[in-house]
Scaffold this active site. Structure first.
Site, PDB file in Angstrom:
ATOM      1  N   ASP A 232      38.088  51.709  36.968  1.00 32.42           N
ATOM      2  CA  ASP A 232      36.940  52.617  36.956  1.00 32.42           C
ATOM      3  C   ASP A 232      36.636  53.063  38.381  1.00 32.42           C
ATOM      4  OD1 ASP A 232      34.399  53.823  36.728  1.00 32.42           O
ATOM      5  OD2 ASP A 232      33.825  52.530  35.075  1.00 32.42           O
TER       6      ASP A 232
ATOM      7  N   ASP B 296      45.207  45.316  33.654  1.00 31.00           N
ATOM      8  CA  ASP B 296      43.828  45.488  33.200  1.00 31.00           C
ATOM      9  C   ASP B 296      43.792  46.658  32.229  1.00 31.00           C
ATOM     10  OD1 ASP B 296      41.139  44.939  32.950  1.00 31.00           O
ATOM     11  OD2 ASP B 296      40.634  45.370  35.036  1.00 31.00           O
ATOM     12  N   ASP B 297      42.728  46.718  31.448  1.00 30.43           N
ATOM     13  CA  ASP B 297      42.608  47.818  30.496  1.00 30.43           C
ATOM     14  C   ASP B 297      42.288  49.131  31.186  1.00 30.43           C
ATOM     15  OD1 ASP B 297      40.009  47.053  31.194  1.00 30.43           O
ATOM     16  OD2 ASP B 297      39.273  46.929  29.138  1.00 30.43           O
TER      17      ASP B 297
END
Length: 172
Positions: free
Chosen positions: A110, A106-107
């Site tokens: 969070d 994933d980028d």
């Protein structure tokens, strides 16, 4: 991204990432992953994980790329998670049904909500992100850059070229 007492998008620290920087960061991530593998396949968490997964798969020489779609964001608000698309049966079988030998990409991690959900589905997979925030960092096996929780990353696919006023004029 957040709700309640969390900072609004306007109150967050902007962190713009160029295509060049993102590509360098993905290659650095791959360099670290090279020591961890081998992997049977890459599973991109869509949509943010698509671009880094393509770069990582190329650099690792992996041809099998699958996706898992977990929706949590609606514009700038974070809501309930839903798996809109799971990994294929073929990909799951490569990982023995538990994710062993699979690389999830994933980028960004969070809050960790998406990562937790994917971890529950593929508990033995290796989870890698390009960027990590403190709340989600414990869920990630490999990442490149840590940013503060109040940072809003502007990825190159989400931005366009436009004039930016000087900082002295009150620009963020």
């Amino acid at each position: 991204m957040g709700s309640g007492a969390e900072a609004s998008v306007a109150e967050r620290r902007p962190f713009p990432v160029s295509w060049d920087q993102f590509h360098r960061d993905c290659r650095a991530l791959t360099w670290r992953l090279n020591a961890v593998g081998p992997f049977h396949a890459v599973v991109a968490i869509t949509r943010g994980g698509l671009v880094p997964a393509a770069i990582v798969a190329r650099e690792l020489g992996l041809r099998v790329i699958d996706t898992i779609c977990v929706a949590s964001y609606a514009h700038d608000k974070q809501g309930e998670l839903q798996v809109l698309k799971g990994v294929s049966e073929q990909t799951a079988a490569l990982g023995g049904g538990t994710g062993k030998g699979l690389l999830i990409v994933d980028d960004l991690v969070d809050t960790g909500k998406t990562g937790r959900m994917v971890r529950d589905l593929l508990p033995d997979a290796h989870f890698a992100t390009v960027y990590a925030k403190p709340k989600g960092k414990p869920l990630v096996d490999t990442f490149i850059t840590e940013v503060s929780q109040d940072t809003w990353i502007f990825f190159p696919w989400d931005t366009g070229l436009s004039f930016q006023p000087p900082l002295k004029d009150g620009a963020a």
